[in-house]
Write an enzyme that holds these catalytic residues in place. Structure first.
Site, PDB file in Angstrom:
ATOM      1  N   TRP B 102      52.822  18.493  70.316  1.00 13.57           N
ATOM      2  CA  TRP B 102      54.152  19.054  70.073  1.00 13.57           C
ATOM      3  C   TRP B 102      54.759  18.483  68.803  1.00 13.57           C
ATOM      4  O   TRP B 102      55.456  19.204  68.066  1.00 13.57           O
ATOM      5  CB  TRP B 102      55.045  18.858  71.296  1.00 13.57           C
ATOM      6  CG  TRP B 102      54.413  19.501  72.495  1.00 13.57           C
ATOM      7  CD1 TRP B 102      53.811  18.862  73.541  1.00 13.57           C
ATOM      8  CD2 TRP B 102      54.207  20.904  72.718  1.00 13.57           C
ATOM      9  NE1 TRP B 102      53.263  19.779  74.409  1.00 13.57           N
ATOM     10  CE2 TRP B 102      53.494  21.031  73.934  1.00 13.57           C
ATOM     11  CE3 TRP B 102      54.566  22.059  72.009  1.00 13.57           C
ATOM     12  CZ2 TRP B 102      53.133  22.287  74.456  1.00 13.57           C
ATOM     13  CZ3 TRP B 102      54.216  23.296  72.527  1.00 13.57           C
ATOM     14  CH2 TRP B 102      53.504  23.406  73.732  1.00 13.57           C
ATOM     15  N   ASP B 173      62.736  15.382  70.689  1.00 15.69           N
ATOM     16  CA  ASP B 173      62.268  16.437  71.576  1.00 15.69           C
ATOM     17  C   ASP B 173      62.023  15.783  72.930  1.00 15.69           C
ATOM     18  O   ASP B 173      61.024  15.078  73.122  1.00 15.69           O
ATOM     19  CB  ASP B 173      60.972  17.051  71.024  1.00 15.69           C
ATOM     20  CG  ASP B 173      60.333  18.036  72.010  1.00 15.69           C
ATOM     21  OD1 ASP B 173      60.914  18.280  73.091  1.00 15.69           O
ATOM     22  OD2 ASP B 173      59.245  18.565  71.702  1.00 15.69           O
ATOM     23  N   LYS B 197      60.998  21.752  82.781  1.00 20.01           N
ATOM     24  CA  LYS B 197      60.326  20.616  83.422  1.00 20.01           C
ATOM     25  C   LYS B 197      61.326  19.887  84.341  1.00 20.01           C
ATOM     26  O   LYS B 197      61.183  19.906  85.555  1.00 20.01           O
ATOM     27  CB  LYS B 197      59.732  19.677  82.375  1.00 20.01           C
ATOM     28  CG  LYS B 197      58.482  20.287  81.708  1.00 20.01           C
ATOM     29  CD  LYS B 197      58.657  20.402  80.250  1.00 20.01           C
ATOM     30  CE  LYS B 197      57.573  20.999  79.401  1.00 20.01           C
ATOM     31  NZ  LYS B 197      56.253  21.254  79.782  1.00 20.01           N
TER      32      LYS B 197
END
Lengths: 367, 367
Positions: B102, B173, B197
């Site tokens: 990511w 992030d 999540k």
């Protein structure tokens, strides 16, 4: 309180059959041991939902093979930016028709990016009470697309015939009339729609894109703002809004199997709108439709009260009494005033019958 | 089948209490006559949900007054583009830490826009098995932000202490560990997270932004890609993903009222992860953790089997037998292989106990 007739402009009413299925399966989707919201977007349960929704949209809308059905986020407002970013190239121009608030926003976003656009028609001079007449469009070789807003939610106007673009791709914001009737794909380059009127809940935007347009995209465009990213990954480049797409699948299933497809849906929508427009037209000026007759929307019926005062006292009374009768969401947008009845796909005929009867009674009692 | 223990990496398990509330209210939200999906995003019912979710996130995370909580669409992947677009100015640079897939995507998106970035640390040489050591960061006047990925879902590593940026805004992030523990806001400029999540279902991204950063945005940025657009309109510039935000509200209510806040949540997450890591560490090499011990994630536990073959035959057996025991979603990402147990906020302690017991039995039977 029981369920009401919901004339909200969007988010708007959904088929109760779809809602009941969603409620029943919410905690444990089809006995899979988890909610559809908890399923992986790469798993077989969600995959069936995702591909099922795409297949139903293709089938219902009779979409030719050279188009993709994409699921994007950000609503029509992000489309206003993505369309010129991806499909309007340097050295080319685009032609925009200004038929209301959403067209103006689309024009503004193209200009923010410094794109070369030309407004070829507008009805702003009469508070957008009609679809403006569009001058003949000729392919001069430098026009990348022609842009229209198919239905103007706020003003209650709708194109009943698409403009002839003579081969130039037509880009259509169909947020508020997508899948309300069949469409002729001949000139269409892109048709996009936020889901929250006719297609499902908010949180997903359907973009139907002619595949040859992707080649216009350049490599400076962020990955998530390229239509090709969605096309190449079946709208699974990153985690999609799985619940919203799940609801789209249920709503499209209802359009196919309960209503019987878009021809039937179009007939039903005509019938529903006629019930309300007929009361307006036979009210001897008690109700005044905002839109000119040949531009009237079948999705958003806008009207004011002939004898209302500047404060809209009588309109307020109308809205309150309608609410008491189980008819919700009828307040008009401030740009027009008065009332707006949004009669999208999922509004039952019974809702419009009840509204028409209420309007007749209200006119009688307040004339 | 009854509900299972769902170790999916995202979308992932949600609190069953939140799902049951959602199911009960789906067709007719709190007796209002319509689903929350059908309510106007400008109406009082939805407004309470929207503002309630924001207030709960602020309270639970103890967010200072000079930050906004924004609801954006497009997932972390769109944030990878929006962060440099809005907050990395011409003539300035940003420092990125590369701790996995990511981070790499975030770096790529900044480069696509031609932004000036510098990768100051990476653990790519050892397949991202740790949070890399970060060199001392000095404010040289030309650094707009420092960027990290707080938890690396694929590799199972997590920062247990945020880097000291000496006043330079830290952009985090936190998609896969947001709201799993308290956070020190001292250096933070932006903390963003896709909801799917720890926060709710997919379809909404929470961005917590320090208000002074908006002034960096320039007028060439499309309206929907400016954080200030969301801030100035309380994330209601256009129709938000109302269902996803509704679920966020229910999940945040569960964190507060069922779990008792983030301190309790952090303890619970430590306990859960320890149950699984202890089995790995006491298995005499039967299980091999991918992450180095001091970088281990409490959210995603990655491990392989010491005696597995190149085809992963034994891992396949593990995953199949776990599934038969009601433990789902344990397949590892192809970048690491083997298994991954995602033990996000909503995973009950009981799920980790059951997994740990299964792992002990499996090791005994297959040693």
């Amino acid at each position: 309180m029981d369920r009401v007739f919901n004339f909200n402009p969007g988010p708007s009413t959904l088929p109760v059959e779809a809602l009941e299925k969603a409620a029943k399966d919410l905690v444990n989707y089809q006995g899979s041991g988890m909610s559809i919201m908890e399923h992986s977007h790469r798993g077989k349960e969600y995959e069936a939902v995702h591909n099922g929704a795409i297949a139903l949209i293709k089938e219902l809308y009779n979409i030719p093979e050279n188009f993709d059905v994409l699921f994007i986020q950000g609503g029509a407002s992000l489309q206003f930016a993505m369309i010129p970013m991806c499909f309007l190239r340097d050295g080319k121009k685009a032609l925009y028709v200004n038929s209301g608030t959403w067209s103006k926003k689309a024009i503004k976003e193209a200009k923010i990016q410094g794109k070369n656009i030309e407004v070829i028609a507008t009805s702003e001079d009469t508070n957008f009470d009609r679809i403006p007449e569009i001058p003949e469009i000729k392919d001069t070789g430098d026009i990348d697309y022609v842009y229209i807003t198919a239905n103007n939610t706020i003003f209650g106007t709708e194109y009943h015939k698409l403009p002839e673009t003579n081969g130039i791709p037509l880009v259509i914001d169909a947020s508020s009339d997508a899948l309300s009737k069949p469409v002729d794909w001949k000139n269409i380059g892109v048709l996009f729609a936020g889901a929250q009127k006719n297609i499902g809940p908010s949180g997903v935007t359907v973009a139907i894109v002619r595949k040859d347009l992707y080649e216009r995209e350049n490599d400076k465009i962020p990955t998530m703002l390229r239509y090709s990213t969605f096309a190449e990954n079946n709208s699974l480049y990153n985690t999609p809004p799985t619940w919203s797409i799940y609801m789209v699948n249920l709503v499209m299933d209802w359009v196919k199997n309960t209503i019987g497809g878009l021809e039937k849906m179009a007939e039903r929508n005509q019938k529903k709108a006629a019930l309300v427009y007929d009361v307006i037209d036979s009210s001897n000026g008690f109700y005044k439709g905002h839109a000119q007759k040949d531009s009237r929307s079948l999705m958003n019926i806008t009207f004011t009260l002939g004898k209302d005062d500047a404060e809209g006292t009588l309109s307020k009374k109308f809205i309150e009494e309608a609410k008491a009768a189980g008819l919700y969401g009828l307040k008009g947008h401030r740009s027009v005033g008065g009332m707006r009845a949004s009669t999208y796909n999922a509004m039952p005929v019974e809702g419009c019958e009840k509204l028409a009867a209420f309007m007749k009674d209200f006119a009688k009692a307040n004339s």
